[in-house]
Design a protein around this motif. Structure first.
Motif, PDB file in Angstrom:
ATOM      1  N   LEU A 148       0.828  -1.210   0.000  1.00 18.67           N
ATOM      2  CA  LEU A 148       0.000   0.000   0.000  1.00 18.67           C
ATOM      3  C   LEU A 148       0.865   1.263   0.000  1.00 18.67           C
ATOM      4  O   LEU A 148       0.579   2.220  -0.735  1.00 18.67           O
ATOM      5  CB  LEU A 148      -0.944   0.001   1.210  1.00 18.67           C
ATOM      6  N   GLU A 149       1.930   1.260   0.810  1.00 16.53           N
ATOM      7  CA  GLU A 149       2.818   2.423   0.859  1.00 16.53           C
ATOM      8  C   GLU A 149       3.626   2.566  -0.426  1.00 16.53           C
ATOM      9  O   GLU A 149       3.779   3.669  -0.940  1.00 16.53           O
ATOM     10  CB  GLU A 149       3.738   2.341   2.076  1.00 16.53           C
ATOM     11  N   ARG A 150       4.133   1.464  -0.943  1.00 13.03           N
ATOM     12  CA  ARG A 150       4.915   1.506  -2.182  1.00 13.03           C
ATOM     13  C   ARG A 150       4.097   2.111  -3.324  1.00 13.03           C
ATOM     14  O   ARG A 150       4.582   2.937  -4.088  1.00 13.03           O
ATOM     15  CB  ARG A 150       5.371   0.105  -2.560  1.00 13.03           C
ATOM     16  N   ASP A 151       2.844   1.712  -3.402  1.00  9.60           N
ATOM     17  CA  ASP A 151       1.973   2.176  -4.481  1.00  9.60           C
ATOM     18  C   ASP A 151       1.225   3.461  -4.107  1.00  9.60           C
ATOM     19  O   ASP A 151       0.365   3.902  -4.868  1.00  9.60           O
ATOM     20  CB  ASP A 151       0.984   1.071  -4.864  1.00  9.60           C
ATOM     21  N   GLN A 152       1.527   4.012  -2.958  1.00  8.28           N
ATOM     22  CA  GLN A 152       0.915   5.243  -2.439  1.00  8.28           C
ATOM     23  C   GLN A 152      -0.615   5.159  -2.451  1.00  8.28           C
ATOM     24  O   GLN A 152      -1.305   6.106  -2.812  1.00  8.28           O
ATOM     25  CB  GLN A 152       1.417   6.464  -3.200  1.00  8.28           C
ATOM     26  N   ILE A 153      -1.108   4.039  -2.019  1.00 10.35           N
ATOM     27  CA  ILE A 153      -2.559   3.821  -1.940  1.00 10.35           C
ATOM     28  C   ILE A 153      -3.056   4.341  -0.595  1.00 10.35           C
ATOM     29  O   ILE A 153      -2.482   4.068   0.453  1.00 10.35           O
ATOM     30  CB  ILE A 153      -2.883   2.321  -2.111  1.00 10.35           C
ATOM     31  N   GLY A 154      -4.125   5.120  -0.657  1.00  9.87           N
ATOM     32  CA  GLY A 154      -4.737   5.632   0.568  1.00  9.87           C
ATOM     33  C   GLY A 154      -4.112   6.910   1.084  1.00  9.87           C
ATOM     34  O   GLY A 154      -4.416   7.326   2.207  1.00  9.87           O
ATOM     35  N   MET A 155      -3.295   7.552   0.286  1.00  8.09           N
ATOM     36  CA  MET A 155      -2.695   8.818   0.711  1.00  8.09           C
ATOM     37  C   MET A 155      -3.717   9.943   0.493  1.00  8.09           C
ATOM     38  O   MET A 155      -4.474   9.917  -0.475  1.00  8.09           O
ATOM     39  CB  MET A 155      -1.417   9.108  -0.095  1.00  8.09           C
ATOM     40  N   PRO A 156      -3.734  10.936   1.378  1.00  8.72           N
ATOM     41  CA  PRO A 156      -4.660  12.064   1.196  1.00  8.72           C
ATOM     42  C   PRO A 156      -4.390  12.771  -0.134  1.00  8.72           C
ATOM     43  O   PRO A 156      -3.258  12.824  -0.592  1.00  8.72           O
ATOM     44  CB  PRO A 156      -4.350  12.993   2.372  1.00  8.72           C
ATOM     45  N   THR A 157      -5.430  13.324  -0.706  1.00 11.96           N
ATOM     46  CA  THR A 157      -5.295  13.960  -2.011  1.00 11.96           C
ATOM     47  C   THR A 157      -5.286  15.473  -1.931  1.00 11.96           C
ATOM     48  O   THR A 157      -5.503  16.146  -2.932  1.00 11.96           O
ATOM     49  CB  THR A 157      -6.425  13.518  -2.956  1.00 11.96           C
ATOM     50  N   GLY A 158      -5.075  16.028  -0.767  1.00  5.00           N
ATOM     51  CA  GLY A 158      -5.090  17.488  -0.722  1.00  5.00           C
ATOM     52  C   GLY A 158      -4.366  18.063   0.426  1.00  5.00           C
ATOM     53  O   GLY A 158      -3.718  17.546   1.191  1.00  5.00           O
TER      54      GLY A 158
END
Length: 158
Positions: A148-158
């Protein structure tokens, strides 16, 4: 207890429900104990612990580590700074950001809170999760987190 089925989708839905409900209940219980004994909440403890273990972090580093927006992270650091637990210091390599450092009071607080946190976590998980199962559970969750971190999944978009 999560929904159980004979298909992968149903099993994943149940796993998701179990993960989220466990996380919420553990976080709330740890939050309550930290507030009761140290006057802080779990998010403050996590920020202080990260800053202790990663000196010279920036607000952006905290935001990335905890998958929280920079604005919310900055406000959280403002509250820690107001309490006298954290200092913002000029960043010699980037004038637009500050380096964060624990104060003596912040260091003392996080060390005491960590003992409380570990004690409560042991109370909550120790008798429930078989010691022999912990390495497998830890590996599975660590692997999922890494992807999830490697693919930057779930990171805030703003």
């Amino acid at each position: 207890m999560a929904y159980k089925s004979n298909d992968v989708t149903g099993d994943l839905m149940g796993l998701f429900a179990d993960l989220v409900r466990c996380e919420t209940r553990l976080y709330n219980a740890l939050n309550d104990r930290l507030r009761e004994r140290h006057g802080i909440v779990a998010s403050q403890f996590e920020f202080l612990r990260h800053l202790r273990d990663h000196p010279g972090s920036r607000v952006a580093d905290l935001a990335a580590e905890f998958a929280v927006g920079i604005g919310a992270t900055s406000k959280g650091v403002d509250r820690l700074e107001k309490q006298g637990w954290v200092l913002r210091q000029p960043n010699p390599s980037d004038r637009r950001s500050s380096l964060l450092a624990l104060t003596g009071a912040g260091s003392t607080l996080v060390d005491a809170a960590e003992a409380t946190f570990a004690e409560r976590l042991t109370e909550l998980i120790g008798d429930t999760l078989d010691v022999s199962a912990m390495p497998a559970v830890a590996r599975a969750l660590s692997g999922l987190r890494s992807v999830l971190e490697r693919d930057q999944i779930g990171m805030p978009t703003g």
